[in-house]
Design a protein around this motif. Structure first.
Motif, mmCIF file in Angstrom:
data_model
loop_
_atom_site.group_PDB
_atom_site.id
_atom_site.type_symbol
_atom_site.label_atom_id
_atom_site.label_comp_id
_atom_site.label_asym_id
_atom_site.label_seq_id
_atom_site.Cartn_x
_atom_site.Cartn_y
_atom_site.Cartn_z
ATOM 1 N N THR A 1 11.711 6.369 -5.906
ATOM 2 C CA THR A 1 12.933 5.917 -6.565
ATOM 3 C C THR A 1 12.589 4.975 -7.718
ATOM 4 O O THR A 1 12.248 5.413 -8.798
ATOM 5 C CB THR A 1 13.880 5.254 -5.557
ATOM 6 N N GLY A 2 12.682 3.656 -7.460
ATOM 7 C CA GLY A 2 12.440 2.694 -8.530
ATOM 8 C C GLY A 2 11.009 2.207 -8.582
ATOM 9 O O GLY A 2 10.112 2.736 -7.930
ATOM 10 N N THR A 3 10.808 1.158 -9.383
ATOM 11 C CA THR A 3 9.485 0.589 -9.589
ATOM 12 C C THR A 3 8.903 0.101 -8.267
ATOM 13 O O THR A 3 9.545 -0.652 -7.534
ATOM 14 C CB THR A 3 9.564 -0.584 -10.581
ATOM 15 N N PRO A 4 7.692 0.498 -7.919
ATOM 16 C CA PRO A 4 7.112 0.135 -6.619
ATOM 17 C C PRO A 4 6.894 -1.373 -6.490
ATOM 18 O O PRO A 4 6.465 -2.028 -7.444
ATOM 19 C CB PRO A 4 5.763 0.874 -6.607
ATOM 20 N N PRO A 5 7.153 -1.958 -5.308
ATOM 21 C CA PRO A 5 6.874 -3.372 -5.039
ATOM 22 C C PRO A 5 5.390 -3.546 -4.716
ATOM 23 O O PRO A 5 4.963 -3.427 -3.568
ATOM 24 C CB PRO A 5 7.764 -3.686 -3.839
ATOM 25 N N VAL A 6 4.596 -3.825 -5.724
ATOM 26 C CA VAL A 6 3.146 -3.745 -5.601
ATOM 27 C C VAL A 6 2.600 -4.658 -4.509
ATOM 28 O O VAL A 6 1.779 -4.236 -3.680
ATOM 29 C CB VAL A 6 2.477 -4.066 -6.958
ATOM 30 N N LEU A 7 3.028 -5.917 -4.474
ATOM 31 C CA LEU A 7 2.449 -6.841 -3.498
ATOM 32 C C LEU A 7 2.778 -6.425 -2.067
ATOM 33 O O LEU A 7 1.934 -6.557 -1.165
ATOM 34 C CB LEU A 7 2.924 -8.271 -3.767
ATOM 35 N N SER A 8 3.976 -5.918 -1.843
ATOM 36 C CA SER A 8 4.320 -5.424 -0.507
ATOM 37 C C SER A 8 3.478 -4.207 -0.141
ATOM 38 O O SER A 8 3.038 -4.067 1.007
ATOM 39 C CB SER A 8 5.808 -5.064 -0.449
ATOM 40 N N LEU A 9 3.263 -3.323 -1.100
ATOM 41 C CA LEU A 9 2.442 -2.142 -0.844
ATOM 42 C C LEU A 9 0.990 -2.521 -0.590
ATOM 43 O O LEU A 9 0.321 -1.916 0.251
ATOM 44 C CB LEU A 9 2.538 -1.178 -2.022
ATOM 45 N N VAL A 10 0.503 -3.536 -1.292
ATOM 46 C CA VAL A 10 -0.864 -4.011 -1.062
ATOM 47 C C VAL A 10 -0.993 -4.551 0.357
ATOM 48 O O VAL A 10 -1.985 -4.295 1.057
ATOM 49 C CB VAL A 10 -1.242 -5.085 -2.096
ATOM 50 N N GLY A 11 0.015 -5.301 0.822
ATOM 51 C CA GLY A 11 -0.018 -5.828 2.183
ATOM 52 C C GLY A 11 -0.066 -4.725 3.216
ATOM 53 O O GLY A 11 -0.843 -4.793 4.184
ATOM 54 N N LEU A 12 0.748 -3.692 3.035
ATOM 55 C CA LEU A 12 0.750 -2.574 3.979
ATOM 56 C C LEU A 12 -0.556 -1.799 3.893
ATOM 57 O O LEU A 12 -1.133 -1.423 4.929
ATOM 58 C CB LEU A 12 1.938 -1.654 3.683
ATOM 59 N N ASN A 13 -1.041 -1.567 2.703
ATOM 60 C CA ASN A 13 -2.299 -0.846 2.519
ATOM 61 C C ASN A 13 -3.445 -1.565 3.233
ATOM 62 O O ASN A 13 -4.272 -0.945 3.911
ATOM 63 C CB ASN A 13 -2.593 -0.726 1.028
ATOM 64 N N HIS A 14 -3.471 -2.878 3.109
ATOM 65 C CA HIS A 14 -4.512 -3.695 3.736
ATOM 66 C C HIS A 14 -4.423 -3.625 5.260
ATOM 67 O O HIS A 14 -5.437 -3.584 5.961
ATOM 68 C CB HIS A 14 -4.362 -5.136 3.253
ATOM 69 N N ALA A 15 -3.190 -3.583 5.782
ATOM 70 C CA ALA A 15 -2.998 -3.554 7.234
ATOM 71 C C ALA A 15 -3.441 -2.240 7.858
ATOM 72 O O ALA A 15 -3.819 -2.196 9.039
ATOM 73 C CB ALA A 15 -1.530 -3.813 7.561
ATOM 74 N N LEU A 16 -3.401 -1.157 7.094
ATOM 75 C CA LEU A 16 -3.684 0.162 7.660
ATOM 76 C C LEU A 16 -5.162 0.403 7.937
ATOM 77 O O LEU A 16 -5.507 1.237 8.788
ATOM 78 C CB LEU A 16 -3.170 1.251 6.715
ATOM 79 N N ASP A 17 -6.045 -0.294 7.244
ATOM 80 C CA ASP A 17 -7.479 0.022 7.335
ATOM 81 C C ASP A 17 -8.025 0.001 8.762
ATOM 82 O O ASP A 17 -8.658 0.972 9.200
ATOM 83 C CB ASP A 17 -8.289 -0.913 6.434
ATOM 84 N N PRO A 18 -7.835 -1.081 9.548
ATOM 85 C CA PRO A 18 -8.396 -1.062 10.910
ATOM 86 C C PRO A 18 -7.715 -0.042 11.816
ATOM 87 O O PRO A 18 -8.351 0.494 12.729
ATOM 88 C CB PRO A 18 -8.176 -2.490 11.408
ATOM 89 N N LEU A 19 -6.442 0.238 11.591
ATOM 90 C CA LEU A 19 -5.757 1.253 12.392
ATOM 91 C C LEU A 19 -6.397 2.624 12.175
ATOM 92 O O LEU A 19 -6.652 3.369 13.127
ATOM 93 C CB LEU A 19 -4.281 1.312 12.012
ATOM 94 N N ILE A 20 -6.668 2.934 10.926
ATOM 95 C CA ILE A 20 -7.264 4.229 10.617
ATOM 96 C C ILE A 20 -8.696 4.301 11.123
ATOM 97 O O ILE A 20 -9.151 5.339 11.613
ATOM 98 C CB ILE A 20 -7.196 4.476 9.100
ATOM 99 N N GLU A 21 -9.416 3.201 11.029
ATOM 100 C CA GLU A 21 -10.798 3.180 11.512
ATOM 101 C C GLU A 21 -10.876 3.484 13.006
ATOM 102 O O GLU A 21 -11.748 4.227 13.471
ATOM 103 C CB GLU A 21 -11.434 1.823 11.228
ATOM 104 N N VAL A 22 -9.947 2.933 13.777
ATOM 105 C CA VAL A 22 -9.933 3.174 15.223
ATOM 106 C C VAL A 22 -9.375 4.560 15.544
ATOM 107 O O VAL A 22 -9.892 5.272 16.401
ATOM 108 C CB VAL A 22 -9.125 2.074 15.935
#
Length: 393
Positions: free
Chosen positions: A270-291
């Motif tokens: 839709t609109g302009t992406p909320p970069v800082l929120s997306l960075v926070g979610l992106n950072h959180a996903l790494d250990p989940l994907i690793e496991v």
């Protein structure tokens, strides 16, 4: 209960999460941040935003973040790349967008079906969409939902369900429900908010049509982290989203006055992406994907079983108040007990450093997020629970 050997893939230690020494059994509401999040956000702000300003959209991949994070999330949802996007909206706005698009796929049918036990937002949004599109909203109990599809499926345009009951943690198997929907020509929409990151949902294998979910529960993306949208590849050329923002345009920087939807999943942007929120979610996903989602689920179920075993030993009477299925295969990542004065017990537990949440009239939910909850914390939480219940009597 027999504790199985530790898995080949090591879980992160609790020290990797900023829990302030507390026991977090409410990750189904909001998970704690990783301790490295502040450094990651500082890197984005100091090295990218402050230095390159608007050029960061192009040189640092900001414009691609909704797809980058979506493709990463897809690995936890059992989806191939190109079917998940994190546009930046709340779960409510995302669900509205998806439900309207789903109803438009079956404009010839009058009924929008939803489970009575759904999260309140799902009921509110479904009601609003039904009024907006002049559809008839049918709200059925868990058992009545399937019965209605069997008896009146040819009238139903869209059926909305969740794989995990937000109160009790009871599971609904996705595959059989989707198969039933498809047999009668119904578009299936799933709210994965209480499943994503802790329960295998296998969206592709189950042939789900569309799904949404939030980013702040087991995914750990932070308060109000943006929601995600899944659209199966076979549906992407057909969906017509009501929120036609410029980032969903086939050529957004042409600034055309007429909307032309992008190919594939990008049309859900839709609109302009909320970069800082997306960075926070992106950072959180790494250990989940690793496991990996299978090991995350195994560990969560193991912790839940340990909780119930310890509770049965410490207080059989309290263990008898289980409101969730006793079989761990029929639960998601949390379970619930029926306890009088539940809110007071929740507050008493918080004073003891154990975070849970209550839901009216008498439920207390305990979530077993596998990345930061340990066996020892579970044992301590049971002791604190029994003491808290005794203390408020």
């Amino acid at each position: 209960m027999t504790i199985r050997p530790e898995p080949a893939v090591a879980m992160p230690s609790g020290a990797e999460f900023a829990t302030d020494g507390a026991i977090h059994l409410n990750g189904n509401s909001l998970g704690p941040p990783r301790t490295t999040l502040v450094a990651e956000l500082d890197r984005i702000v100091s090295d990218q935003w402050a230095r390159r300003q608007v050029q960061g959209w192009f040189s640092d991949g900001w414009l691609d973040l909704p797809r980058t994070v979506g493709d990463k999330l897809a690995t936890l949802l059992g989806a191939t790349p190109g079917q998940v996007v994190v546009a930046g909206e709340t779960t409510s706005a995302t669900l509205f967008n998806v439900l309207v698009a789903a109803c438009r796929l079956r404009a010839d049918r009058p009924v929008l079906l939803v489970e009575a036990e759904s999260f309140p937002t799902d009921l509110y949004i479904a009601n609003s969409v039904a009024r907006l599109l002049d559809r008839r909203l049918v709200v059925e109990s868990r058992a009545g939902f399937d019965a209605y599809l069997h008896e009146h499926g040819d009238e139903v345009a869209v059926a909305v369900a969740a794989p995990v009951d937000f109160r009790t943690g009871e599971r609904r198997e996705i595959g059989p429900t989707v198969a039933l929907c498809h047999r009668v020509g119904v578009v299936s929409v799933w709210d994965l908010s209480h499943a994503a990151g802790v329960l295998p949902v296998e969206l592709d294998a189950n042939r789900v049509d569309l799904a949404v979910g939030c980013g702040y529960k087991y995914l750990g993306g932070g308060p109000g982290a943006p929601a995600f949208t899944y659209v199966s590849a076979r549906r992407q050329s057909q969906v017509d989203f009501p929120l036609a923002g410029w980032h969903g345009h086939a050529r957004p920087f042409e600034m055309s006055p007429t909307f032309a939807p992008a190919d594939g999943i990008d049309r859900a942007r839709t609109g302009t992406p909320p970069v800082l929120s997306l960075v926070g979610l992106n950072h959180a996903l790494d250990p989940l994907i690793e496991v990996g989602i299978d090991e995350l689920h195994r560990r969560s179920a193991e912790l839940g079983e340990l909780f119930l075993d310890c509770l049965a030993e410490r207080s059989p009477e309290l263990a008898g108040r289980l409101a969730s299925p006793r079989d761990p295969d029929r639960r998601g990542g949390h379970l619930a007990l029926r306890v009088s004065q539940a809110e007071r017990v929740e507050n008493a537990l918080a004073e003891r450093g154990v975070h849970v949440d209550s839901r009216p009239p008498d439920l207390i939910r305990f979530a077993f997020a596998p990345l930061y909850v340990t066996h020892e914390q579970v044992r301590r939480a049971v002791e604190a629970l029994c003491d808290a219940v005794e203390g408020v009597r």
